[in-house]
Motif scaffolding. Structure first.
Motif, PDB file in Angstrom:
ATOM      1  N   THR A  74      -4.772  12.089  -9.512  1.00 42.57           N
ATOM      2  CA  THR A  74      -5.240  10.323  -9.864  1.00 42.57           C
ATOM      3  C   THR A  74      -5.643   9.790 -11.274  1.00 42.57           C
ATOM      4  O   THR A  74      -4.729   9.863 -11.760  1.00 42.57           O
ATOM      5  CB  THR A  74      -6.679  10.261  -9.027  1.00 42.57           C
ATOM      6  OG1 THR A  74      -7.112  10.130  -8.110  1.00 42.57           O
ATOM      7  CG2 THR A  74      -6.524   7.823  -9.159  1.00 42.57           C
ATOM      8  N   CYS A 129      -2.228  11.156 -13.230  1.00 41.42           N
ATOM      9  CA  CYS A 129      -1.481   9.670 -12.816  1.00 41.42           C
ATOM     10  C   CYS A 129      -1.923   8.835 -13.873  1.00 41.42           C
ATOM     11  O   CYS A 129      -0.690   8.077 -14.699  1.00 41.42           O
ATOM     12  CB  CYS A 129      -1.437   9.669 -11.605  1.00 41.42           C
ATOM     13  SG  CYS A 129       0.003   7.919 -10.799  1.00 41.42           S
ATOM     14  N   ARG A 130      -2.898   8.506 -13.892  1.00 43.72           N
ATOM     15  CA  ARG A 130      -3.506   7.653 -14.687  1.00 43.72           C
ATOM     16  C   ARG A 130      -2.983   7.404 -16.576  1.00 43.72           C
ATOM     17  O   ARG A 130      -2.652   6.914 -17.216  1.00 43.72           O
ATOM     18  CB  ARG A 130      -5.025   6.937 -14.877  1.00 43.72           C
ATOM     19  CG  ARG A 130      -5.163   6.869 -13.472  1.00 43.72           C
ATOM     20  CD  ARG A 130      -6.525   6.604 -12.676  1.00 43.72           C
ATOM     21  NE  ARG A 130      -7.688   5.712 -13.456  1.00 43.72           N
ATOM     22  CZ  ARG A 130      -8.424   5.688 -14.830  1.00 43.72           C
ATOM     23  NH1 ARG A 130      -8.611   6.838 -14.893  1.00 43.72           N
ATOM     24  NH2 ARG A 130      -9.422   5.089 -15.299  1.00 43.72           N
ATOM     25  N   CYS A 190      -0.789   4.240  -9.453  1.00 45.71           N
ATOM     26  CA  CYS A 190      -1.176   5.195  -9.390  1.00 45.71           C
ATOM     27  C   CYS A 190      -1.945   5.432  -7.605  1.00 45.71           C
ATOM     28  O   CYS A 190      -1.981   6.683  -6.882  1.00 45.71           O
ATOM     29  CB  CYS A 190      -2.190   5.709 -10.328  1.00 45.71           C
ATOM     30  SG  CYS A 190      -1.406   6.159 -11.834  1.00 45.71           S
ATOM     31  N   TYR A 191      -3.131   4.845  -7.458  1.00 48.63           N
ATOM     32  CA  TYR A 191      -4.083   4.620  -6.545  1.00 48.63           C
ATOM     33  C   TYR A 191      -2.885   3.977  -5.509  1.00 48.63           C
ATOM     34  O   TYR A 191      -2.912   4.556  -4.195  1.00 48.63           O
ATOM     35  CB  TYR A 191      -4.600   3.433  -6.523  1.00 48.63           C
ATOM     36  CG  TYR A 191      -6.166   3.095  -7.051  1.00 48.63           C
ATOM     37  CD1 TYR A 191      -6.699   4.342  -7.539  1.00 48.63           C
ATOM     38  CD2 TYR A 191      -5.582   2.949  -8.245  1.00 48.63           C
ATOM     39  CE1 TYR A 191      -7.847   4.351  -8.624  1.00 48.63           C
ATOM     40  CE2 TYR A 191      -6.374   3.204 -10.039  1.00 48.63           C
ATOM     41  CZ  TYR A 191      -7.630   3.765  -9.828  1.00 48.63           C
ATOM     42  OH  TYR A 191      -8.307   3.911 -11.075  1.00 48.63           O
ATOM     43  N   MET A 246      -1.209   7.727  -3.521  1.00 51.63           N
ATOM     44  CA  MET A 246      -1.983   8.593  -3.655  1.00 51.63           C
ATOM     45  C   MET A 246      -2.481   8.554  -2.149  1.00 51.63           C
ATOM     46  O   MET A 246      -2.787   9.291  -1.933  1.00 51.63           O
ATOM     47  CB  MET A 246      -3.878   8.652  -4.044  1.00 51.63           C
ATOM     48  CG  MET A 246      -3.643   9.013  -5.432  1.00 51.63           C
ATOM     49  SD  MET A 246      -3.303  10.783  -6.403  1.00 51.63           S
ATOM     50  CE  MET A 246      -4.424  11.432  -5.607  1.00 51.63           C
ATOM     51  N   TYR A 299     -11.642   2.873 -11.864  1.00 52.25           N
ATOM     52  CA  TYR A 299     -10.546   1.532 -10.551  1.00 52.25           C
ATOM     53  C   TYR A 299     -10.631   0.660 -11.478  1.00 52.25           C
ATOM     54  O   TYR A 299     -10.349  -0.518 -11.286  1.00 52.25           O
ATOM     55  CB  TYR A 299     -10.810   1.664  -9.093  1.00 52.25           C
ATOM     56  CG  TYR A 299      -9.970   0.968  -8.203  1.00 52.25           C
ATOM     57  CD1 TYR A 299      -9.217   1.722  -7.925  1.00 52.25           C
ATOM     58  CD2 TYR A 299     -10.749  -0.636  -8.545  1.00 52.25           C
ATOM     59  CE1 TYR A 299      -8.655   0.047  -7.325  1.00 52.25           C
ATOM     60  CE2 TYR A 299     -10.086  -0.959  -7.585  1.00 52.25           C
ATOM     61  CZ  TYR A 299      -8.879  -0.943  -7.080  1.00 52.25           C
ATOM     62  OH  TYR A 299      -8.167  -2.225  -6.531  1.00 52.25           O
TER      63      TYR A 299
END
Ligand SMILES: O=C(O)CCC(=O)C(=O)O
Ligand SMILES: [Fe+2]
Length: 585
Positions: A199, A202-203, A240-241, A244, A320
């Motif tokens: 995660t 990706c961020r 991104c979230y 996943m 988040y």
């Protein structure tokens, strides 16, 4: 460190060559090209991450978005670093192409290639890979079942590129099923760790996207630069979230599902405090699970071990929160000085001045030049669903048709380019206005010209009677979302090019068909709404009415490939340039 020839990392070129090979029936070659394109895309993301790590050294990797000057200097550093390793960046012309790569969706095409070249294992492997990354795609799910049956393959063919957290999750669940509590805890803990790592990688990618087209980077004013960076980072991170989530057809978050198994294995192993902590952490991610809620209660009261949230889950939630705040922040930075908002709700939106007078004129000129009578509505012959009335003329031109005509040399590239640019801008505009976290894809694009017939009195109330774009309105006021309705459509938009002399208002109604919004169109007006909104067009009593109607879907497998259309326009431009030079000679 990866070392690759410059040419090979151009995954967009490989992709184009893949399409060319596909079109010429060279299927196994096409499959190879697409596979390589995808591999190179991921290789480049990996190098990008390494470079970001180098360039931000002592700052936290996933720091808040920096001040513009720090941001720009880091960006330059990342860009130079990546160029040093891979050669010049391949600029991604459209964020949606990037998303197709991110979700490994070209495995759809690869699957078709292996199908035509009769490579059964490759066929199933590609289908598995696509489905792994697109677990809500029912079509691919069904196709997979058919493939296994058809080729009588007993054992599951593993997908390519399975992320480590998913492998560990599967192992953990297997151990759980075999009641091997120790291994279960081991695998699931490792799944969580890798889930967090992926995660965050990706961020990080979202913060320094060195491969965006220059116009997005070298923005002119300070405020718009800040808005663009904050917004594109926020949007990219929201995705991104979603990236996943690899479990098919579920609504609980992936991370919560790991915790659900984990707390049980911890409990069975006798690690009650850990189990209590895990259960409590679960409730922070997902509230509606009665069993877990009960466990939290039992651990706390009966065992006397109230849970403490796990630090990794707290970190995850904190990130988040930062990411969600980015989108809100970009909103508050935004100044809509130019635009006059006509109406704005969660499901509908209207504004003025989306286009200039000049742009409207060019598009009307294009419509006059090439529109075709009744074009685009062949499936709607039924008079109940007719989009225009008998006292009007109706002409239209779909974008792909305009591009065909361009390829045949009938029209100017400039006008078709404007048509494409305007619809792209409209899409971006709506994604922004409705704060959509999932991208829109084009389902259908249609430039429509309705006109009153001179000397004929237009007595009908409507040109296009009240309807919804993805369902059929029933006598009781409900809407039936079944074929032949265009059920894939999620959002609709209309961009208006002129003001009809009389009539032609656009109206939105509620479920009782009572008008709630009414708009007398003029050049540059734009409206957008969810495709189940009830709306219609009042009869055009006098003059002409030009508008571009757009329908969008969230389902990428139904999407038009805008990149391909853009490429065709560019090829047509290149051709005319070559002609010119020849004549000059
Ligand atoms: O042109 C308009 O204002 C609306 C057209 C429309 O609703 C449609 O074509 O479905
Ligand atoms: Fe409509």
């Amino acid at each position: 460190e990866p070392h690759v020839g410059t040419k090979d990392v151009d995954f967009l070129r490989l992709r184009t060559q893949g399409f060319e090979a596909y079109a010429e029936n060279r299927y196994s070659e096409a499959a190879g090209l697409f596979t390589k394109a995808i591999d190179n895309f991921w290789l480049r993301r990996m190098v990008n991450t390494m470079c970001i790590e180098q360039c931000v050294k002592d700052r936290s990797l996933v720091d808040e978005v920096q001040t513009i000057s720090v941001y720009l200097s880091t960006s330059t550093c990342v860009e130079n670093c990546c160029q040093g390793k891979l050669g010049p960046a391949v600029l991604i012309p459209d964020p949606h192409i990037e998303l197709i790569f991110r979700k490994n969706q070209y495995y759809d095409v690869i699957q078709a290639c292996w199908h035509y070249s009769r490579n059964h294992t490759g066929n199933i492997e590609a289908a598995e890979t696509f489905f792994l990354y697109n677990p809500d795609n029912v079509g691919m799910f069904n196709r997979l079942q058919d493939l296994y049956k058809m080729f009588q393959v007993e054992n599951r063919v593993p997908p390519r590129r399975e992320p480590h957290y998913h492998t560990q999750y599967r192992r953990g669940v297997e151990a759980y099923q075999k009641e091997q509590w120790g291994p279960c805890v081991y695998y699931l803990d490792s799944a969580i760790e890798n889930f967090m790592r992926n995660t965050n990688l990706c961020r990080v990618q979202c913060t320094y996207q060195y491969d965006k087209t220059p116009s997005e980077h070298k923005v002119s004013t300070f405020v718009s630069a800040a808005v663009e960076i904050v917004e594109s980072t926020g949007r990219c991170r929201a995705q991104c979230y979603e990236d996943m989530e690899l479990r098919p057809f579920t609504s609980s978050p992936y991370l919560a599902s790991i915790l659900e198994y984990l707390q049980y294995c911890q409990y069975s192993l006798g690690s009650f405090q850990e189990a209590s902590d895990t259960s409590l952490s679960y409730t922070l991610l997902h509230k509606r699970n009665p069993t877990i809620n009960e466990n939290v209660e039992v651990f706390s009261t009966q065992y006397g071990l109230p849970g403490n949230p796990r630090q990794d889950i707290l970190d995850f939630l904190n990130n988040y929160k930062i990411d969600t705040a980015l989108l809100e922040k970009s909103d508050s930075l935004q100044q809509d000085s130019e635009e006059e908002v006509l109406f704005s709700t969660a499901t509908s939106y209207g504004a003025r001045r989306f286009l200039s007078d000049k742009e409207c004129k060019s598009l009307i000129y294009l419509a006059k030049e090439i529109s075709v009578e009744n074009d685009g509505y062949e499936t709607h012959k039924d008079k109940d669903y007719s989009p225009y009335n008998v006292n009007e003329k109706f002409r239209g031109i779909v974008l792909s048709k305009a591009i065909e005509l361009l390829e045949e040399g009938d029209i100017e590239a400039e006008e078709v380019q404007l048509y494409l640019s305007v619809v792209q801008a409209a899409k971006a505009h709506l994604e922004k206005k409705f704060k959509l976290l999932k991208p829109l894809y084009f389902d259908y694009i249609h430039l429509v010209h309705r006109s009153a017939i001179e000397g004929v009195e237009n007595t009908s109330e409507f040109s296009h009677p009240i309807h919804a774009d993805n369902c059929y309105i029933q006598p009781d006021g409900s809407c039936s979302k079944t074929p032949p309705a265009f059920t894939q459509r999620d959002w609709s938009a209309i961009v208006y090019l002129n003001s009809p002399e009389e009539g032609g208002e656009f109206v939105i109604t509620d479920r009782t068909l009572t008008v709630t919004e009414s708009l007398s169109p003029s050049c540059g007006d734009i409206v957008g709404f969810t495709a189940d909104t009830y709306h219609g067009v009042k009869a055009v009593k006098k003059g002409d009415r030009y508008a571009i109607a757009l329908w969008f879907t969230h389902d990428i497998s139904k999407a038009q490939d805008m990149f391909l259309l853009q490429r065709k326009i560019e090829q047509a431009k290149d051709k005319t340039e070559v002609h010119l030079t020849k004549e000059e000679l």
